[in-house]
Design an enzyme around this catalytic site. Sequence first.
Site, PDB file in Angstrom:
ATOM      1  NE  ARG A  48       0.243   1.433   3.360  1.00  0.00           N
ATOM      2  CZ  ARG A  48       1.186   2.322   3.595  1.00  0.00           C
ATOM      3  NH1 ARG A  48       2.467   1.945   3.701  1.00  0.00           N
ATOM      4  NH2 ARG A  48       0.930   3.586   3.727  1.00  0.00           N
ATOM      5  N   GLY A  49       0.211   2.402  -0.140  1.00  0.00           N
ATOM      6  CA  GLY A  49       0.977   3.642  -0.304  1.00  0.00           C
ATOM      7  C   GLY A  49       1.071   3.910  -1.809  1.00  0.00           C
ATOM      8  CB  ALA A  50       0.161   6.885  -3.819  1.00  0.00           C
ATOM      9  NE  ARG A  91      -6.311   0.806  -1.617  1.00  0.00           N
ATOM     10  CZ  ARG A  91      -5.606   1.337  -0.611  1.00  0.00           C
ATOM     11  NH1 ARG A  91      -4.306   1.120  -0.514  1.00  0.00           N
ATOM     12  NH2 ARG A  91      -6.195   2.094   0.298  1.00  0.00           N
ATOM     13  CD  GLN A 198      -2.859   2.605   6.880  1.00  0.00           C
ATOM     14  OE1 GLN A 198      -3.391   3.032   7.899  1.00  0.00           O
ATOM     15  NE2 GLN A 198      -3.532   2.371   5.775  1.00  0.00           N
ATOM     16  CG  ASP A 239      -3.193   7.971  -1.273  1.00  0.00           C
ATOM     17  OD1 ASP A 239      -3.019   8.379  -0.115  1.00  0.00           O
ATOM     18  OD2 ASP A 239      -2.905   6.819  -1.652  1.00  0.00           O
ATOM     19  CG  ASN A 249      -2.272  11.487   2.655  1.00  0.00           C
ATOM     20  OD1 ASN A 249      -1.734  10.601   1.978  1.00  0.00           O
ATOM     21  ND2 ASN A 249      -1.903  11.714   3.899  1.00  0.00           N
ATOM     22  CE  LYS A 250      -4.972   5.484   4.698  1.00  0.00           C
ATOM     23  NZ  LYS A 250      -5.982   4.633   4.011  1.00  0.00           N
TER      24      LYS A 250
HETATM   25  O1  MRU Z   1      -4.508   3.091   2.339  1.00  0.00           O
HETATM   26  P1  MRU Z   1      -3.039   3.325   2.176  1.00  0.00           P
HETATM   27  O2  MRU Z   1      -2.227   2.751   3.284  1.00  0.00           O
HETATM   28  O3  MRU Z   1      -2.549   2.907   0.807  1.00  0.00           O
HETATM   29  O4  MRU Z   1      -2.882   4.908   2.243  1.00  0.00           O
HETATM   30  C1  MRU Z   1      -1.601   5.451   2.121  1.00  0.00           C
HETATM   31  C2  MRU Z   1      -1.554   6.917   2.276  1.00  0.00           C
HETATM   32  O5  MRU Z   1      -2.558   7.579   2.445  1.00  0.00           O
HETATM   33  C3  MRU Z   1      -0.203   7.571   2.119  1.00  0.00           C
HETATM   34  O6  MRU Z   1      -0.120   8.713   2.914  1.00  0.00           O
HETATM   35  C4  MRU Z   1      -0.014   7.981   0.648  1.00  0.00           C
HETATM   36  O7  MRU Z   1      -0.256   6.898  -0.200  1.00  0.00           O
HETATM   37  C5  MRU Z   1       1.328   8.524   0.396  1.00  0.00           C
HETATM   38  S1  MRU Z   1       2.561   7.294   0.427  1.00  0.00           S
HETATM   39  C6  MRU Z   1       4.051   7.970   0.041  1.00  0.00           C
END
Ligand code: MRU
Length: 343
Positions: A48-50, A91, A198, A239, A249-250
């Site tokens: 996970r994470g963009a 996603r 996270q 994201d 973002n999250k």
């Molecule tokens: O649901 P996730 O864990 O994929 O969400 C991740 C985030 O919101 C991060 O802050 C974002 O992807 C940036 S990662 C460098």
Amino acid sequence: MEAVIRTVWREKGRLYIIDQRLLPDKEKTVELKNIRDVWSAIRNLSIRGAPAIGCVAAYGVALSALKTKTGDRKIFVKTVERDIKYLATSRPTAYNLFFALDRMEKVLKDAGNVSVAELKKRLADEADAIYEEDLKCCYKIGVNGASLIKNGMNVLTHCNAGALATSGFGTALSVFFVAKSKGKKFHVFVDETRPVLQGARLTAWELKKAGIPYTLICDNMAGYLMQQGKIDMAVTGADRIAANGDTANKIGTYSLAVLAHYHKVDFYVAAPFSTFDPCVKNGKGIVVEERGGDEVRNIRGVCLSPKDAPVYNPAFDITPAGLIKGFITENGIIKRPGFGTRD
Ligand code: MRU
């Protein structure tokens, strides 16, 4: 350039990730054997994470292409295009997924009449390039962002925008890694980041590994800390960033940005250009993923609510551009003109 932590990698034609759902208890390597494995790993948050999602998707397309047996060019192209469309459904919010898949598709489109073997090679090379570029961009984000970190600062971060969320260097956390390497002394407050934690599970783990002093807080404590003057700056990842700077973002990022604005704390977003979506005018055009209710009812398999409690679980929120002091990118810090809480 070396990754701080390897999140996704190819070895002897096989694709591996660390299963992030098990961290920090277990550091388990998992092989993704086919396109369905890649789709599920993205969907279920094993990776996970963009930027990390973009990298694994590109590698997934390459893996599937390399495994395709047909020598017929038309059938090959159709199969790869089908895989690309399939991964695009894993996603919806992280723009890096679509950025990477578009690049893989462009390889097919630009190839002319080359052989299947040559197409396979070009797809594999493109996936490697997407990975390598992300690594370099993340490092540069760190170098650019480290200039904002002053000795004695307390910085707040949300979710995990670390090595794990990228090719292996991080965005928000890259700023901390580089600042530390330059000898700066600072401290990070880490939001636990419900529902999937996270922050508590991944960011705390990464900062501990890096020897960066940190304190874990519950999400609802950030306002109190700001009120007491204990936070000097906030840095998160992103994201998807719309053309006007509105940022997905999250979930919880928006609340932090509002709090930061009220308390005159500078709020920065660290992200590579592969997270900027020029086709979406503003935040209203960003699709926010909704996830299953069990993520909210349960923590690591333990149900904390009535088992059938109705749940609303948006995975992201949108922070209006007006609350963001600047974007820390690989090409420098884009400061919003006229925005100034401190200087
Ligand atoms: O649901 P996730 O864990 O994929 O969400 C991740 C985030 O919101 C991060 O802050 C974002 O992807 C940036 S990662 C460098």
